[in-house]
Design a protein around this motif. Structure first.
Motif, PDB file in Angstrom:
ATOM      1  N   UNK A   1       1.007  -1.184   0.085  1.00 25.31           N
ATOM      2  CA  UNK A   1       0.083  -0.060   0.078  1.00 25.31           C
ATOM      3  C   UNK A   1       0.979   1.349  -0.047  1.00 25.31           C
ATOM      4  N   UNK A   2       0.294   2.537  -0.428  1.00 21.86           N
ATOM      5  CA  UNK A   2       0.964   3.688  -0.413  1.00 21.86           C
ATOM      6  C   UNK A   2       1.370   4.053   1.054  1.00 21.86           C
ATOM      7  N   UNK A   3       2.413   4.655   1.136  1.00 21.78           N
ATOM      8  CA  UNK A   3       2.691   5.139   2.492  1.00 21.78           C
ATOM      9  C   UNK A   3       2.391   6.629   2.966  1.00 21.78           C
ATOM     10  N   UNK A   4       2.088   6.813   3.883  1.00 22.50           N
ATOM     11  CA  UNK A   4       1.867   8.379   4.310  1.00 22.50           C
ATOM     12  C   UNK A   4       3.068   9.179   3.939  1.00 22.50           C
ATOM     13  N   UNK A   5       2.926  10.456   3.774  1.00 17.64           N
ATOM     14  CA  UNK A   5       4.075  11.273   3.529  1.00 17.64           C
ATOM     15  C   UNK A   5       4.426  12.121   4.519  1.00 17.64           C
TER      16      UNK A   5
ATOM     17  N   UNK B   1      11.253   2.910   7.967  1.00 17.10           N
ATOM     18  CA  UNK B   1      10.334   2.760   7.329  1.00 17.10           C
ATOM     19  C   UNK B   1       8.899   3.103   7.825  1.00 17.10           C
ATOM     20  N   UNK B   2       7.977   3.055   6.724  1.00 18.72           N
ATOM     21  CA  UNK B   2       6.650   3.134   7.264  1.00 18.72           C
ATOM     22  C   UNK B   2       6.210   1.485   7.260  1.00 18.72           C
TER      23      UNK B   2
ATOM     24  N   UNK C   1      11.545   8.448   0.584  1.00 17.52           N
ATOM     25  CA  UNK C   1      11.592   7.873  -0.686  1.00 17.52           C
ATOM     26  C   UNK C   1      10.788   6.601  -0.552  1.00 17.52           C
ATOM     27  N   UNK C   2       9.248   6.608  -1.164  1.00 20.71           N
ATOM     28  CA  UNK C   2       8.321   5.522  -0.943  1.00 20.71           C
ATOM     29  C   UNK C   2       8.072   5.294   0.471  1.00 20.71           C
ATOM     30  N   UNK C   3       8.160   4.096   0.925  1.00 17.72           N
ATOM     31  CA  UNK C   3       7.999   3.889   2.226  1.00 17.72           C
ATOM     32  C   UNK C   3       9.296   4.221   3.387  1.00 17.72           C
TER      33      UNK C   3
END
Length: 415
Positions: free
Chosen positions: A123-127, A181-182, A160-162
């Motif tokens: 899944x997309x990670x929070x920014x 990382x997330x 950068x990404x997670x």
């Protein structure tokens, strides 16, 4: 014949190069601080019986100065940190400890297993990239009750990404490079490079703030800089105003012995009519280690134009016989060309430098004009881990020195 073959196999298995090859490579390591398990990357390399263990400060490798692996027992010495790592290998994992050898040095349990790449996030990670500020939420649960823990801190994150990296900047300096990382909605960052163990765990809230737990102990509220005041986070202290002097019109005085026992004083001829940068630190201080290469570069660039730098080092023991080897190692490591003076023990700064008001950060830099009077004091140091904050500090420091050097020389009697 069979006995000879067995003997040959046993001989090969006992060979240091063969035994040590099984420990080479990257390891997922961790140290334990209270209830916090702090993960970090570690590397072991062996060659002709010599073993090195490497910590990582961002992309920079920090290697041991000596080491050995005998009978599944690893021992690594980090002379410049004055620390020792010892661990036992069971064929799969390491168990041991990492300890500081200074007076009252800390000891951390150490564990490690073979490095394994993290599974990709689906899944997309929070920014979270950008500049944040954070403040203590609730009671300070640290046993030391450091008054700096209740001050607001700056938080810098890159993403950068997670994958996320960054640093926390306190009044005394930063945490070094946090990496992690997330994991869903939870951000986990950590740092350990032989010093400054940090576990940073944060969850993103619906209002855009972060709820942070630091080393599984204190809780913090973090908000982006533009929203920090509205979220009730006080302004972080200004490092250029944190420490001052009682009487700015009075020349600043110091007198301490160098490593050879010779007293060096602010009244000495070498400082008369010069711009002087005094740094208060210690070889035990990670942020002072970050600062040292920067000071060496300043000295090389500005010394011929009239800049003098003096390091007043306050050590863990406060005993010259015990502290001298550590200071010698520090000077050798960073090739320090300016005087380093043995000023005393940690905690004696106010007694030894009574002109200072509200000293509270190692390192602290004091800028003296050509008349010997204090023209500025900066608490702490922002390393490259903080990104733009480090670049800004470098610009401000060089600007201050350029301004002071541009002033006309005066009579040495003003000191």
């Amino acid at each position: 014949m069979n006995l000879a073959l067995v003997a040959f196999v046993l001989l090969i298995s006992a060979c240091p190069a063969s035994a040590q090859s099984k420990i080479d490579g990257l390891w997922d390591a961790s140290v334990f601080v209270g209830q916090a398990e702090i993960p970090f990357r570690f590397e072991i390399s062996s060659n002709n019986g010599q073993v090195q263990g490497f910590f990582f400060e961002g992309d920079k490798k920090i290697g041991s100065t000596s080491g050995q692996f005998v009978n599944n027992q690893l021992q690594l010495q980090y002379e410049f940190l004055y620390t020792t790592l010892t661990a036992t290998f069971d064929g799969e994992q390491w168990q041991g400890s990492y300890r500081g050898n200074r007076k009252n040095g800390r000891e951390y349990p150490f564990r490690a297993r073979r490095f394994r790449a993290a599974d990709p996030e689906s899944a997309a990670s929070p920014q979270a990239a950008g500049s944040w500020e954070m403040t203590l939420a609730g009671d300070d649960k640290n046993s030391t009750k450091d008054p700096r823990s209740v001050l607001s801190w700056k938080l810098f994150l890159r993403q950068s990404g997670p994958e996320v990296s960054g640093s926390i900047l306190r009044i005394d300096g930063d945490t070094g490079t946090l990496t992690g990382r997330w994991h869903g909605n939870t951000l986990v960052l950590s740092h350990f490079a032989g010093e400054r163990p940090v576990l940073f765990e944060a969850s993103l809230q619906p209002d855009g703030t972060l709820h942070v737990t630091y080393n599984r102990l204190n809780k913090y509220l973090a908000a982006r800089v533009s929203e920090a005041r509205a979220k009730g986070i006080p302004q972080p202290p200004d490092p250029s105003r944190f420490t001052s002097v009682k009487d700015p019109s009075e020349p600043f005085h110091f007198q301490f012995p160098d490593l050879g026992g010779k007293n060096v004083s602010s009244a000495d001829q070498q400082f008369q009519g010069k711009v002087v940068l005094i740094t208060i630190g210690g070889t035990w201080c990670p942020n002072c280690r970050d600062e040292a290469p920067f000071l060496v570069d300043l000295y090389k660039h500005y010394h011929a134009r009239g800049l003098e730098i003096v390091s007043l080092t306050f050590e863990a023991a406060g005993d010259p016989a015990e502290d001298k080897p550590r200071v010698e190692s520090f000077i050798k490591e960073f090739v320090i060309p300016y005087p380093v003076l043995l000023a005393g023990a940690i905690g004696e700064v106010t007694d030894k430098l009574p002109q200072l008001v509200r000293f509270g950060a190692y390192p602290t830099s004091i800028f003296l004009g050509r008349d010997g009077r204090v023209r500025g004091i900066h608490a702490g140091f922002a390393s490259s881990a903080t990104g733009e904050a480090s670049a800004e500090l470098a610009r401000e420091t060089k600007s201050s020195i350029e301004h002071l050097l541009a002033e006309n020389p005066i009579s040495a009697t003003a000191r």
